[in-house]
Design a protein around this motif. Structure first.
Motif, PDB file in Angstrom:
ATOM      1  N   GLN A  63       0.901  -1.313   0.023  1.00 48.75           N
ATOM      2  CA  GLN A  63      -0.069  -0.057   0.101  1.00 48.75           C
ATOM      3  C   GLN A  63       0.906   1.309   0.073  1.00 48.75           C
ATOM      4  OE1 GLN A  63      -3.375   0.674   2.436  1.00 48.75           O
ATOM      5  NE2 GLN A  63      -4.033  -1.464   2.340  1.00 48.75           N
ATOM      6  N   TRP A 120       0.320   5.620   0.271  1.00 44.44           N
ATOM      7  CA  TRP A 120      -0.509   6.561   0.797  1.00 44.44           C
ATOM      8  C   TRP A 120      -0.024   8.015   0.200  1.00 44.44           C
ATOM      9  CZ3 TRP A 120      -5.240   6.115   3.550  1.00 44.44           C
ATOM     10  CH2 TRP A 120      -5.494   4.751   4.220  1.00 44.44           C
ATOM     11  N   SER A 149     -11.326   0.846  -6.162  1.00 43.74           N
ATOM     12  CA  SER A 149     -11.629  -0.479  -5.091  1.00 43.74           C
ATOM     13  C   SER A 149     -12.592   0.381  -4.100  1.00 43.74           C
ATOM     14  CB  SER A 149     -10.474  -0.675  -4.272  1.00 43.74           C
ATOM     15  OG  SER A 149     -10.777  -1.320  -3.100  1.00 43.74           O
ATOM     16  N   CYS A 150     -12.361   1.721  -3.804  1.00 39.86           N
ATOM     17  CA  CYS A 150     -13.269   2.412  -2.961  1.00 39.86           C
ATOM     18  C   CYS A 150     -13.031   3.961  -2.713  1.00 39.86           C
ATOM     19  CB  CYS A 150     -13.351   1.780  -1.310  1.00 39.86           C
ATOM     20  SG  CYS A 150     -14.502   2.282  -0.337  1.00 39.86           S
ATOM     21  N   SER A 198     -13.504   6.846   0.163  1.00 39.24           N
ATOM     22  CA  SER A 198     -13.910   7.324   1.286  1.00 39.24           C
ATOM     23  C   SER A 198     -13.757   8.881   1.630  1.00 39.24           C
ATOM     24  CB  SER A 198     -12.845   6.703   2.369  1.00 39.24           C
ATOM     25  OG  SER A 198     -12.557   5.440   1.954  1.00 39.24           O
ATOM     26  N   HIS A 242      -9.272   4.914  -3.287  1.00 36.80           N
ATOM     27  CA  HIS A 242      -8.451   3.553  -3.267  1.00 36.80           C
ATOM     28  C   HIS A 242      -8.496   3.157  -4.525  1.00 36.80           C
ATOM     29  CE1 HIS A 242      -8.874   4.370   1.228  1.00 36.80           C
ATOM     30  NE2 HIS A 242     -10.128   4.467   0.836  1.00 36.80           N
ATOM     31  N   ASN A 283      -3.479   4.780  -2.235  1.00 38.78           N
ATOM     32  CA  ASN A 283      -4.552   5.648  -1.474  1.00 38.78           C
ATOM     33  C   ASN A 283      -4.183   7.040  -1.754  1.00 38.78           C
ATOM     34  OD1 ASN A 283      -5.685   3.354  -0.052  1.00 38.78           O
ATOM     35  ND2 ASN A 283      -3.785   3.105   0.873  1.00 38.78           N
ATOM     36  N   HIS A 323     -20.006   5.126  -6.081  1.00 36.61           N
ATOM     37  CA  HIS A 323     -19.539   5.738  -4.878  1.00 36.61           C
ATOM     38  C   HIS A 323     -19.639   7.012  -4.721  1.00 36.61           C
ATOM     39  CE1 HIS A 323     -17.300   1.958  -3.550  1.00 36.61           C
ATOM     40  NE2 HIS A 323     -17.089   1.799  -4.775  1.00 36.61           N
ATOM     41  N   TYR A 380      -6.390   1.051   5.628  1.00 32.82           N
ATOM     42  CA  TYR A 380      -7.448   0.363   4.641  1.00 32.82           C
ATOM     43  C   TYR A 380      -6.897  -0.930   4.413  1.00 32.82           C
ATOM     44  CZ  TYR A 380      -9.996   0.151   0.266  1.00 32.82           C
ATOM     45  OH  TYR A 380     -10.700  -0.404  -0.475  1.00 32.82           O
ATOM     46  N   VAL A 381      -8.113  -1.781   4.886  1.00 37.89           N
ATOM     47  CA  VAL A 381      -7.971  -3.223   4.848  1.00 37.89           C
ATOM     48  C   VAL A 381      -8.873  -3.772   3.557  1.00 37.89           C
ATOM     49  CG1 VAL A 381      -6.768  -3.795   7.127  1.00 37.89           C
ATOM     50  CG2 VAL A 381      -9.071  -3.589   6.806  1.00 37.89           C
ATOM     51  N   ARG A 382      -8.634  -4.924   3.131  1.00 33.06           N
ATOM     52  CA  ARG A 382      -9.287  -5.415   2.257  1.00 33.06           C
ATOM     53  C   ARG A 382      -9.207  -6.879   2.326  1.00 33.06           C
ATOM     54  NH1 ARG A 382      -8.322  -5.198  -3.786  1.00 33.06           N
ATOM     55  NH2 ARG A 382      -6.417  -6.017  -3.098  1.00 33.06           N
ATOM     56  N   GLU A 401     -14.932  -8.630  -2.801  1.00 32.85           N
ATOM     57  CA  GLU A 401     -13.938  -7.658  -2.347  1.00 32.85           C
ATOM     58  C   GLU A 401     -14.723  -6.704  -1.184  1.00 32.85           C
ATOM     59  OE1 GLU A 401     -12.891  -3.855  -3.697  1.00 32.85           O
ATOM     60  OE2 GLU A 401     -10.730  -4.151  -3.455  1.00 32.85           O
ATOM     61  N   ALA A 419     -14.037  -4.047   2.220  1.00 34.94           N
ATOM     62  CA  ALA A 419     -12.930  -3.302   2.354  1.00 34.94           C
ATOM     63  C   ALA A 419     -13.351  -2.519   3.581  1.00 34.94           C
ATOM     64  CB  ALA A 419     -12.540  -2.673   1.408  1.00 34.94           C
ATOM     65  N   TYR A 455     -12.148   1.290   5.663  1.00 33.23           N
ATOM     66  CA  TYR A 455     -11.156   2.366   5.830  1.00 33.23           C
ATOM     67  C   TYR A 455     -11.529   2.797   7.403  1.00 33.23           C
ATOM     68  CZ  TYR A 455      -9.633   7.178   5.904  1.00 33.23           C
ATOM     69  OH  TYR A 455      -8.746   8.155   6.224  1.00 33.23           O
ATOM     70  N   LYS A 496     -17.008  -0.981   2.541  1.00 33.37           N
ATOM     71  CA  LYS A 496     -17.150  -1.225   1.081  1.00 33.37           C
ATOM     72  C   LYS A 496     -17.718  -2.577   0.992  1.00 33.37           C
ATOM     73  CE  LYS A 496     -16.107  -2.221  -3.279  1.00 33.37           C
ATOM     74  NZ  LYS A 496     -15.024  -3.095  -4.249  1.00 33.37           N
TER      75      LYS A 496
END
Lengths: 162, 376
Positions: free
Chosen positions: A23, A25, A49-50, A52, A67, A78, A103, B309-311, B318, B320, B322, B337
């Motif tokens: 990862q 950031w 992925s996402c 936030s 993400h 990130n 999202h 952040y973990v998945r 998936e 996840a 945050y 997520k």
């Protein structure tokens, strides 16, 4: 991966915040978002992925974290960026990553962020909601529920006002 | 002989009808799709989520990690243990907590059992949606054996109430549980035997229905078995291994067709792999602690000013989390997520377009969606 990171650093002035296992950031200026996303999609980051959103009251900003996942490089990126709380607006990346559209629609509803260029920002979870964006830190849901749904004069509902 | 195409009523007069699939429809769960029909074909489908929106992300901002660990069960009704684990991992990453080796083994065994029971519910619901009611009864009957194991280990049949907690596990494994799990795995094999049988009716109802091509799957954000059934190899257990998945020998099944039938077939292959994983681990569970010694369950725990952040690969795809801490006992922000958020909104809307009215439940259930993890 190192080469790509240094390119983003030199090309867009991104700041690397921390590196973890698989990862990275980083922090970018919100004006560079579209260019960086275009650049990353061309360089293997093809999974969104996402997204936030974090409401930071003391700095008067809303922080957005994108993400992204690269199957090829097995890395999560990130990307953090800030927008002002008074005028929460940012360009939509839904034309680059189609998956981000939904999202953005969620963040628009719950945080009131306006994503310019998103094709559909209609209501998602909430129905006939007229109050402020409910996930903002200064939204007191207890107060809102008291005012909207309870009556102080009602014997049975007095307990909610203690 | 009349072909399937001849029997469809075409919309020659350009008249449209609108109706709702769900939320009170028995085949949809707490979720609805607004459908516009022309003849028997779907012209437009729009997902209408929110019937299970409980605002977990906001609720978690008002609660400490032990309350949140119990709350995290409820994110997905079908596989509470997977979300238990994700929340625990998020806190561990945020606060840099190490967990003992034994806890990692037990966690993976529980998660794989949870994956099997989640797939069994899915097989049941999918069978029921395609008119094969016996399948529903077989699947839910055999699932109960796994729930018995959960009941012995965690104390709860469906909801473990934060059994997988930050720092490890709440309790140690009961004695001789390995034998019981092995017996249950034999029972699961029996269930798989039934579902593996080629049923010509089921096959004709699901083959070439809801075809998702690989490019569309990636573009729309599909993950998990929806993506793998379209021919793309992606599994977080292999790509970004967590817990002890790196040490385990298992395969990721991939199919190419991308239709409802191949998504179902892939589910069966995944259950077989899960059985393989559990059998590998059962006799290797190390002795020792099950919880980090510095962690006191129930005591207030201050979260550092940090973010993580973990998945994980849940049974649906998936998942996840945050999380951001601000130096207090409650998290400052939690973002969850769920895989169904993408499967049941963009992917479902895409697949339902041009579909026939009779195929709507088949397409819906082939995506293995969970309205709870979509709405949160």
């Amino acid at each position: 991966m190192e080469g790509l990171i240094s390119k983003i650093k030199s090309k867009f002035g991104a700041e690397i915040l921390k590196k973890e296992k698989n990862q990275i950031w980083m922090k970018i200026n919100n004006k560079d978002l579209i260019n960086i996303c275009n650049f990353l999609k061309e360089n293997g980051f093809d999974f969104f992925s996402c997204l936030s959103a974090i409401d930071i009251l003391e700095n008067n900003i809303i922080e957005l974290v994108y993400h992204l996942w690269s199957q090829e490089k097995k890395t999560i990126l990130n990307i953090k960026t800030e927008i002002s709380r008074e005028k929460p607006e940012i360009n939509s990346i839904s034309k680059i990553y189609t998956a981000s559209q939904i999202h953005e629609r969620e963040i628009h509803e719950l945080f009131g962020v306006n994503f310019l260029g998103n094709s559909d920002l209609s209501e998602l979870f909430l129905e006939d909601w007229s109050g402020p964006a409910p996930f903002l830190k200064d939204f007191d849901w207890r107060e809102y529920v008291r005012e909207k749904f309870y009556n102080k004069e009602n014997e049975n509902e007095k307990g909610y006002y203690n | 002989m009349k072909t399937k195409k001849d029997t469809i009523i075409n919309n020659s007069k350009n008249e449209y009808q609108e109706f709702l699939f769900g939320p009170a429809h028995p085949g949809s769960g707490n979720f609805s799709v607004k459908i516009k029909l022309g003849g028997e074909k779907v012209v437009l489908a729009k997902s209408d989520p929110g019937y299970l929106h409980r605002g977990f992300e906001k609720l978690m901002e008002y609660r400490n990690i032990w309350q949140n660990a119990a709350l995290s069960d409820r994110i997905c009704v079908f596989e509470p243990l997977a979300w238990n684990l994700l929340f625990a991992e998020a806190i561990e990453k945020l606060a840099e907590i190490d967990i003992p080796e034994k806890a990692k083994y037990v966690r993976v065994i529980l998660i794989e059992l949870s994956r099997i029971q989640s797939h069994l519910i899915w097989f049941g619901a999918f069978s029921s949606a395609s008119g094969f009611d016996t399948g529903f009864k077989i699947a839910l009957g055999y699932r109960d054996y796994i729930l018995d194991i959960f009941s012995i280990i965690t104390g709860g049949r469906v909801y473990p109430t934060g059994f997988i907690c930050p720092g490890g596990l709440r309790r140690d494994l009961p004695a001789k549980i390995e034998d019981k799990i092995l017996k249950v795995l034999d029972k699961v094999n029996e269930a798989i035997f039934y579902f593996e049988k080629e049923d010509p009716v089921f096959k004709s109802r699901t083959e070439n229905i809801g075809v998702l091509k690989i490019d569309d799957a990636i573009r729309l954000g599909a993950t998990g078995q929806v993506l793998r059934a379209s021919g793309f190899l992606q599994d977080i257990r292999k790509d970004d291994p967590y817990e002890i998945y790196k040490k385990i020998d298992f395969n990721i099944p991939v199919l190419k067709q991308g239709d409802a039938y191949s998504r179902f077939k892939l589910g069966i292959l995944e259950v077989k792999e899960s059985i393989k994983i559990i059998k590998q681990l059962l006799d290797k569970i190390p002795n020792g602690d099950f919880l980090n010694k510095n962690i006191k369950i129930g005591m207030p725990f201050i979260l550092p000013k940090n973010e993580a952040y973990v998945r994980n690969e849940t049974a649906r795809g998936e998942g996840a989390i945050y999380i951001k801490g601000d130096g207090t006992i409650n998290p400052y922000r939690v973002k969850i997520k769920g895989p169904s958020f993408l499967h049941l909104i963009p992917v479902l809307e895409f697949l339902l377009k041009e579909a026939e009215i009779a195929d709507i439940p088949i397409i819906y259930w082939s995506l293995n969606g969970c309205p709870a993890d979509m709405d949160r």
